[in-house]
Design a protein around this motif. Structure first.
Motif, PDB file in Angstrom:
ATOM      1  N   UNK A  43     -56.074  13.116 -48.223  1.00  0.00           N
ATOM      2  CA  UNK A  43     -55.654  14.100 -47.240  1.00  0.00           C
ATOM      3  C   UNK A  43     -54.178  14.414 -47.402  1.00  0.00           C
ATOM      4  N   UNK A  66     -47.011  15.475 -36.364  1.00  0.00           N
ATOM      5  CA  UNK A  66     -47.545  15.920 -37.647  1.00  0.00           C
ATOM      6  C   UNK A  66     -49.012  16.239 -37.480  1.00  0.00           C
ATOM      7  N   UNK A  77     -70.811   3.353 -51.273  1.00  0.00           N
ATOM      8  CA  UNK A  77     -70.062   4.444 -50.655  1.00  0.00           C
ATOM      9  C   UNK A  77     -70.851   5.256 -49.626  1.00  0.00           C
ATOM     10  N   UNK A 101     -70.321   3.569 -42.709  1.00  0.00           N
ATOM     11  CA  UNK A 101     -69.465   4.732 -42.980  1.00  0.00           C
ATOM     12  C   UNK A 101     -69.870   5.357 -44.307  1.00  0.00           C
ATOM     13  N   UNK A 104     -65.669  -1.199 -57.558  1.00  0.00           N
ATOM     14  CA  UNK A 104     -65.335  -0.058 -56.691  1.00  0.00           C
ATOM     15  C   UNK A 104     -64.014  -0.221 -55.950  1.00  0.00           C
ATOM     16  N   UNK A 105     -63.286  -1.304 -56.192  1.00  0.00           N
ATOM     17  CA  UNK A 105     -62.083  -1.539 -55.384  1.00  0.00           C
ATOM     18  C   UNK A 105     -61.028  -0.467 -55.623  1.00  0.00           C
ATOM     19  N   UNK A 106     -60.329  -0.153 -54.565  1.00  0.00           N
ATOM     20  CA  UNK A 106     -59.307   0.890 -54.640  1.00  0.00           C
ATOM     21  C   UNK A 106     -58.142   0.505 -53.746  1.00  0.00           C
ATOM     22  N   UNK A 145     -69.143   7.219 -33.758  1.00  0.00           N
ATOM     23  CA  UNK A 145     -69.037   7.136 -35.228  1.00  0.00           C
ATOM     24  C   UNK A 145     -68.027   8.171 -35.742  1.00  0.00           C
ATOM     25  N   UNK A 183     -64.988  11.503 -40.324  1.00  0.00           N
ATOM     26  CA  UNK A 183     -64.027  11.411 -41.414  1.00  0.00           C
ATOM     27  C   UNK A 183     -63.257  10.101 -41.241  1.00  0.00           C
ATOM     28  N   UNK A 184     -63.841   8.999 -41.669  1.00  0.00           N
ATOM     29  CA  UNK A 184     -63.250   7.699 -41.328  1.00  0.00           C
ATOM     30  C   UNK A 184     -61.880   7.460 -41.942  1.00  0.00           C
ATOM     31  N   UNK A 233     -59.442   9.707 -42.069  1.00  0.00           N
ATOM     32  CA  UNK A 233     -58.466  10.676 -41.565  1.00  0.00           C
ATOM     33  C   UNK A 233     -57.769  10.171 -40.295  1.00  0.00           C
ATOM     34  N   UNK A 234     -56.441   9.941 -40.354  1.00  0.00           N
ATOM     35  CA  UNK A 234     -55.749   9.487 -39.147  1.00  0.00           C
ATOM     36  C   UNK A 234     -55.674  10.595 -38.095  1.00  0.00           C
ATOM     37  N   UNK A 294     -50.249   7.937 -36.667  1.00  0.00           N
ATOM     38  CA  UNK A 294     -51.655   8.211 -36.946  1.00  0.00           C
ATOM     39  C   UNK A 294     -52.512   7.011 -36.572  1.00  0.00           C
ATOM     40  N   UNK A 309     -62.110  -0.393 -35.349  1.00  0.00           N
ATOM     41  CA  UNK A 309     -62.928  -0.990 -36.384  1.00  0.00           C
ATOM     42  C   UNK A 309     -63.218  -2.457 -36.066  1.00  0.00           C
ATOM     43  N   UNK A 364     -57.094  -1.892 -46.853  1.00  0.00           N
ATOM     44  CA  UNK A 364     -56.599  -0.550 -47.164  1.00  0.00           C
ATOM     45  C   UNK A 364     -57.403   0.536 -46.468  1.00  0.00           C
ATOM     46  N   UNK A 409     -63.114   0.506 -43.783  1.00  0.00           N
ATOM     47  CA  UNK A 409     -64.500   0.968 -43.660  1.00  0.00           C
ATOM     48  C   UNK A 409     -65.405   0.439 -44.778  1.00  0.00           C
ATOM     49  N   UNK A 410     -64.954  -0.587 -45.472  1.00  0.00           N
ATOM     50  CA  UNK A 410     -65.824  -1.241 -46.455  1.00  0.00           C
ATOM     51  C   UNK A 410     -65.816  -0.637 -47.848  1.00  0.00           C
ATOM     52  N   UNK A 411     -64.886   0.287 -48.131  1.00  0.00           N
ATOM     53  CA  UNK A 411     -64.872   0.926 -49.451  1.00  0.00           C
ATOM     54  C   UNK A 411     -63.871   0.287 -50.418  1.00  0.00           C
ATOM     55  N   UNK A 412     -62.753  -0.218 -49.911  1.00  0.00           N
ATOM     56  CA  UNK A 412     -61.639  -0.553 -50.815  1.00  0.00           C
ATOM     57  C   UNK A 412     -61.762  -1.947 -51.409  1.00  0.00           C
ATOM     58  N   UNK A 434     -65.540  -4.922 -41.556  1.00  0.00           N
ATOM     59  CA  UNK A 434     -66.771  -4.540 -40.849  1.00  0.00           C
ATOM     60  C   UNK A 434     -67.618  -5.723 -40.388  1.00  0.00           C
TER      61      UNK A 434
END
Lengths: 372, 276
Positions: free
Chosen positions: A89, A98, A130, A135, A274-276, B1, B4-5, B7-8, B93, B98, B239, B242-245, B257
C-alpha cells in the motif's frame, strides 16, 4: 486423452495469447533453466537437460530435441504468484494525519507452462497458506484465480528428486488445466494431453489435436513409470513429524551447523517457503510512504529479532527451525508436509547439505540408541 | 473480519501519558465515528507510525469501555521510540484486533490469579477491568506484579486503588530496591507462595519475560494449580499478524493467530527449549 504433435506446440502458446494470457515457462539463461516469459516454442530449452547433485547443477546437451527434457532449475513458480518484492500500500500525509491507499490490482492472467507434479503440489500448498486461513492475501488470491496451468508429467528424474517419497509426483493428478507428457520416438515427437478443467478443454479446442491411440496412451504411462523408478533420493516419511518433534535437542543440529552457511539459498529456491518481511519507506519530502513486502528467510539473524536480540542466534537453531517447519510442524499447520521432494534445496545448497540424509541420520541415531 | 488485513486504519491520538521513564500510554480514536474498538482482553493491534514502521502492541484498555482505544508500551526500538514522540492530534495506523484472548469466560467461578512481570501488566489490565466489572462472577482475585525497580512500577495510581480494595489482593515486588522503598524485594514467584487462592479452583493468567513465566508456572504447579488452568502470553517477531509472514512461528503455532495467549499445557513441550 489427446495428442498434440510437436509442430503444433506453437499453436498452444498462440491460443493462450489469444485469450489474454501472459505465457511463462522454462528458458535457458545464465547457465540454468529458469522460468520467464516465453513467446515462441523456440524460447524453450530445446535439447537441454540438467544434471544435479548436492551443490551441483550443470546444463548438458541431450541427444534429442526434447522441450522439457530437464528437471527443475533454481526458480520456482512461486515468484509469479508471490512476487519477491511487492508494494502492499501507499500512504500520503495530510495535515497531522495521513490516508492509506491499497495497492491497485494490476495482475494479468498468467499461464504457467511446464509445471511439474511436485510444483503443482507446491502451488496448492502455498495457496493454502495465503488463502486457506482466517485471512486471505488479496494479491495472491487475485493472481491464483486467473491462473492457467499446463502441467508436465516428468520424463526425467534428477539426482536430487524424491517426489515419489513425498507422494507428489511424477504424475500430475490435480490442479492443472492441461497436462502434457512429452514423447519422443525414433520417428515422432508429440505430447499426450489430458484436460483437467473446462478452461483446459477450451484452449485445447483452439489447438490442432486428436484422440490419443491406445499405444500413445501407454507410452505416456511408461514415461512416468520410468521416471518414478529413477528417483535420485528417497525420504522415509513414516512418523517424520514425531521423529523431529522428539529430537528438538539432538547433536545433529550442531553438526549440520558446522557446515551450514546460513545463506538462505534453500529457502529462496524452495517452492513452498513463504516467509516475508516488510519495509516501510518514505520519499525525500517525508509526505509519501509505502509498505513493501519482500521474501525473507528464517536463516537470517534478524528474522527472529525481538527487543533485546534474536531468539534464534545460532545456525543450529535456525536450521532446526527450517527443517522442522518444512517436514513436521507444517503438517500441524496446514495438513500436509511443506516439502514436495523437488530437491532444489539440496542442489542449490553451496555446501550440499541434503535434508533427506539429515533426516535419515537422526532416524538412524534413534535406532542405534534403541538397540543399546 | 478484516477485508484488507494488511491495511492500517488511521486513528487520531487523543492523549499521551508518560507512565514511567520508558513506558507510555496512548489513547486513540478513529476519526469520523463514535464507535469504539471492540476487542477481548489479551488481544493486540499492529500500530503503524507514518513512514517509520509497524509493531505489535497489546491493548491495555477496558474492554467494556472500548473508546478510546488504549495501548501501553515501552520505548525500546525505532518504532516505539517514534511512537513516544507522538502528540495529541497526531495520527497512527491501527490494524487489528488480532490473536487469542485470556479466557475470562471459562474462568467464571474460579479464583483469578494474575501474574505480571514488567510491561506484562499492560495486556493483563483488561482482565482486571473485566473481572472487577463482573466481580460477583469470580472468587478471590490476586494480582502479583514484579518489576525491576520502584521507578518502573506501571499504572501506579491504579495499583494504589486496587491495593485499597478488600476484594482484590494486589502484591507488588521489585528486583532492586531504592532508598525509599519499604515494599517487597525479590522475584515475583516469591509472592505466589503467600497469595491467598484455592489452587484447585483457580485460573492463572501469566504475562512477562519467558524466564519469569517459566518460574511462575513451576511455582503455580508447586502450589497445585494444574497446567491446564494456567495461561501464558507469548511473544515473537511479527510482521503481518495474519499468518502470512512466518516470523512469529513457535513450534507448530503462529503466535499471531494461535496465540499470543496459550493454555500452558498446550505449549509445555516447547516451553523453555533453547531458541525455539
Amino acid at each position: 486423452m489427446f495428442v498434440i504433435e510437436r509442430e503444433h506446440f506453437q499453436a498452444l502458446l498462440e491460443a493462450l495469447h489469444q485469450r489474454g494470457f501472459e505465457t511463462l515457462g522454462p528458458t535457458v539463461r545464465d547457465g540454468a533453466i529458469v522460468y520467464d516469459r516465453v513467446e515462441r516454442d523456440t524460447d524453450f530449452p530445446i535439447g537441454w537437460t540438467d544434471e544435479q547433485e548436492p551443490a551441483r547443477y550443470t546444463l548438458k546437451r541431450r541427444s534429442d530435441q526434447a522441450m522439457f527434457g530437464y528437471v527443475v532449475g533454481p526458480h520456482s513458480w512461486k515468484k509469479f504468484l508471490f512476487p519477491p518484492r511487492e508494494r502492499l500500500w501507499s500512504a500520503a500525509k495530510n495535515g497531522n494525519g495521513f490516508s492509506v491507499m491499497p495497492e491497485p490490482d494490476h495482475s494479468r492472467p498468467l499461464a504457467l507452462i511446464g509445471v511439474r507434479a511436485c510444483e503443482l503440489s507446491a502451488l496448492a500448498i502455498q495457496k493454502k497458506v495465503f488463502t486457506g486461513g482466517p485471512f486471505v492475501e488479496p494479491g495472491y488470491q487475485s493472481r491464483a484465480e486467473k491462473l492457467f496451468v499446463v502441467a508436465l508429467n516428468c520424463g526425467t528424474a534428477g539426482g536430487n528428486c524424491f517426489c515419489v517419497s513425498m507422494q507428489t509426483g511424477p504424475q500430475a493428478t490435480a490442479g492443472f488445466d492441461l497436462a502434457l507428457t512429452e514423447i519422443i520416438d525414433a520417428d515422432r515427437h508429440y505430447f499426450v494431453v489430458e484436460a483437467g478443467s473446462q478452461a483446459g478443454t477450451d484452449i485445447l479446442n483452439d489447438v490442432p489435436h486428436r484422440q490419443a491411440e491406445k499405444v500413445e496412451q501407454q507410452a505416456a504411462v511408461t514415461v512416468v513409470e520410468q521416471t518414478a523408478n529413477r528417483m535420485g533420493r528417497k525420504l522415509e516419511t513414516e512418523g517424520i513429524k514425531e521423529l523431529l518433534y522428539r529430537n528438538f535437542e539432538h547433536s545433529a543440529w550442531e553438526e549440520i551447523a558446522n557446515r551450514c552457511l546460513s545463506c538462505a539459498n534453500c529457502t529462496m529456491v524452495c517452492p513452498t517457503c513463504f516467509c516475508s518481511t516488510v519495509e516501510d519507506v518514505t520519499d525525500v519530502t517525508g509526505d509519501h510512504a509505502e509498505r513493501w513486502r519482500r521474501w525473507d528467510s528464517c536463516f537470517s539473524v534478524e528474522f527472529s529479532y525481538i527487543h533485546g536480540g534474536p531468539v534464534r542466534s545460532t545456525t543450529s537453531s535456525r536450521y532446526r527451525q527450517w527443517m522442522t517447519h518444512k517436514l513436521a510442524s507444517w503438517i500441524d499447520q496446514f495438513g500436509t508436509s511443506g516439502c514436495v521432494g523437488c530437491g532444489r534445496c539440496i542442489t542449490w545448497c553451496p555446501v550440499g547439505i541434503d535434508l533427506t540424509e539429515e533426516v535419515h541420520n537422526i532416524r538412524a541415531s534413534e535406532r542405534t540408541a534403541n538397540k543399546q | 473480519m478484516l477485508v484488507q488485513p494488511m491495511l492500517p486504519v488511521p486513528y487520531v491520538v487523543d492523549k499521551v501519558r508518560q507512565e514511567t521513564h520508558d513506558t507510555f500510554t496512548l489513547e486513540l480514536n478513529q476519526p469520523g465515528t463514535k464507535a469504539g474498538f471492540s476487542f477481548l482482553p489479551g488481544q493486540f493491534n499492529m500500530l503503524y507510525v507514518f513512514g517509520v514502521g509497524e509493531v505489535p502492541i497489546s491493548i491495555s484498555g477496558d474492554p467494556l469501555a472500548p473508546r478510546p482505544l488504549v495501548h501501553t508500551t515501552r520505548a525500546v526500538g525505532t518504532v516505539t521510540a517514534a511512537m513516544r514522540k507522538l502528540k495529541r492530534g497526531d495520527m497512527l495506523g491501527v490494524r487489528g484486533p488480532f490473536g487469542t484472548h485470556w479466557p475470562i469466560e471459562q474462568a467464571t467461578g474460579d479464583d483469578i490469579i494474575l501474574v505480571a512481570g514488567g510491561i506484562g501488566l499492560a495486556p493483563l489490565r483488561p482482565v482486571l477491568y473485566h473481572v472487577l466489572a463482573h466481580r460477583s462472577s469470580y472468587g478471590k482475585v490476586v494480582l502479583l506484579y514484579g518489576t525491576r525497580s520502584p521507578a518502573d512500577i506501571l499504572f501506579q495510581k491504579e495499583l494504589e486503588v486496587w491495593r485499597g480494595r478488600f476484594d482484590i489482593e494486589a502484591l507488588v515486588t521489585v528486583d532492586r530496591s531504592s532508598d525509599h522503598w519499604r515494599g517487597n524485594v525479590g522475584v515475583v514467584t516469591n509472592l505466589i507462595r503467600r497469595a491467598g487462592f484455592d489452587p484447585h479452583h483457580s485460573t492463572a493468567f501469566v504475562c512477562g519475560p519467558e524466564v519469569m513465566m517459566h518460574f511462575t508456572v513451576l511455582e503455580l504447579g508447586r502450589r497445585g494449580v494444574p497446567d491446564n488452568r494456567v495461561f501464558v502470553s507469548m511473544e515473537r517477531n511479527m510482521k503481518c499478524a495474519v499468518g502470512f509472514c512466518g516470523h512469529c512461528q513457535y513450534g507448530p503455532t503462529f503466535i499471531c493467530k494461535d496465540g499470543p495467549v496459550f493454555r500452558f499445557d498446550h505449549i509445555r513441550w516447547l516451553f523453555g527449549k533453547r531458541e525455539v
